[in-house]
Design an enzyme around this catalytic site. Structure first.
Site, mmCIF file in Angstrom:
data_model
loop_
_atom_site.group_PDB
_atom_site.id
_atom_site.type_symbol
_atom_site.label_atom_id
_atom_site.label_comp_id
_atom_site.label_asym_id
_atom_site.label_seq_id
_atom_site.Cartn_x
_atom_site.Cartn_y
_atom_site.Cartn_z
ATOM 1 C CB SER A 150 23.995 -1.645 5.894
ATOM 2 O OG SER A 150 23.732 -0.638 6.833
ATOM 3 C CG ASP A 279 25.797 -3.160 13.747
ATOM 4 O OD1 ASP A 279 26.101 -1.956 13.779
ATOM 5 O OD2 ASP A 279 25.370 -3.733 12.725
ATOM 6 C CG HIS A 307 27.103 -1.635 10.411
ATOM 7 N ND1 HIS A 307 25.804 -1.993 10.685
ATOM 8 C CD2 HIS A 307 27.100 -1.105 9.151
ATOM 9 C CE1 HIS A 307 25.037 -1.679 9.652
ATOM 10 N NE2 HIS A 307 25.800 -1.143 8.705
#
Length: 338
Positions: A150, A279, A307
């Site tokens: 991320s 996502d 995600h």
């Protein structure tokens, strides 16, 4: 020098395709459930405290392993750390094949007080740089790989693009998982609809507390805590706090300059980028195409996964595909030393 990890390399890297858990449909469920699945699982770390070049401090967590064995450096996501589900699942598998892992926490994370005005942000490639340089210096001759998840994935990709071929002096290969390479697109998505109420509100709860502590400690005259206390979107927080703390004129400049996507053509070492098309944080149309990255970059963009989720198997599910894929990629790029 002879290393036991030397092995014959496959002629072609064939990564396994992702088969999602069909009983867990949708990007939100595939994002939330995997984090809950490993939430209470323990993993033993050895904590070190490092002093940063500007005399701040960070917490660095190490998994067990023999000196000289391959080392995976993990850069965590927003408000994440060594206890995040993706760190636990990766290092559990890495340990089984004799590899070590280390999580250098970004500032304010890992329960280490941050005593300087700067904190961390999505384009903090300077922090990536000094960490990897120190690890290389302290572990010469050790194969080192880096993976970012991320926010940490975007920062790592930005560093790779900035460094070009020089990145190979410090790591052998890299990977980024669910990285928001276009921060403007991701920021808009996180502040919209259900995302704002599920994810952004959760992020802001801890970010506001840390900002309050920092503002009291540093007495920053440019940030009004009363305004920060009332922010309800990531854009507002980044405009009021993140941008001014790190030298950006505002949120738009921060999101533009910190995004790694424009730098992807400059990457010059083997790099794997994994993003699910569903996502909820990252619009699929914002993801890079094969024409927007260098020849050293391999894109994996499965339809499902959420995600940093990528759960597979029957209930309760397993977080096996992602760490297995990362380890296979890194193993393929392991230097052959006889």
């Amino acid at each position: 020098m002879r290393h036991t990890f030397a092995m014959a390399r496959e002629k072609e890297l064939l990564l396994p395709s992702y088969q999602p858990a069909r009983w867990l449909p949708g990007g939100h469920a595939q994002t939330i459930y995997p984090a809950v699945l490993l939430w209470q699982r323990a993993l033993s770390y050895r904590r070190e405290h490092w002093i940063t070049p500007d005399l701040d401090a960070i917490g660095v967590d190490w998994t067990a392993g023999r000196a000289g064995t391959p080392l995976i450096v993990l850069f965590h996501g927003l408000e994440g750390g060594s206890r995040s589900h993706y760190a636990i699942s990766l290092f559990q598998q890495a340990y089984q094949q004799g590899w070590r892992g280390v999580v250098p926490h970004f500032r304010t994370c890992g329960n280490v007080p941050n005593r300087l005005p700067r904190s961390y942000h999505a384009g903090d490639s300077a922090e990536i740089d000094w960490v990897l340089r120190r690890l290389k210096k302290e572990h010469p001759g050790t194969p080192i790989f880096a993976v970012g998840y991320s926010l940490g994935g975007n920062a790592l990709l930005k560093w790779l693009g900035e460094q070009g071929a020089r990145a190979g002096e410090f790591i052998h290969a890299a990977a980024a998982v669910s990285a928001p390479m276009d921060l403007t697109a991701a920021g808009v998505a996180l502040d919209d609809g259900l995302n704002r109420h599920i994810y952004t509100r959760n992020f802001l709860r801890t970010m506001r507390k840390k900002a309050q502590y920092k503002l009291k400690l540093t007495e920053n005259p440019f940030i009004d805590w009363r305004q920060v206390k009332g922010v309800k979107t990531l854009r507002e927080f980044d405009d009021l706090v993140t941008a001014p703390l790190h030298g950006f004129f505002g949120v738009d400049e921060y999101w533009a300059q910190a995004s790694s996507k424009p730098l992807l053509p400059n990457i010059a070492i083997p790099t794997l980028i994994i993003n699910a098309l569903n996502d909820p944080f990252i619009p699929a149309q914002s993801l890079p195409t094969a024409q927007q990255v260098s020849e050293h970059v391999q894109l994996l963009q499965p339809r499902d996964g959420g995600h940093v989720g990528f759960l597979s198997g029957p209930p309760p599910g397993r977080l096996q595909w992602l760490p297995s894929t990362l380890l296979k990629f890194f193993t393929f790029h392991l230097p052959l030393v006889r």
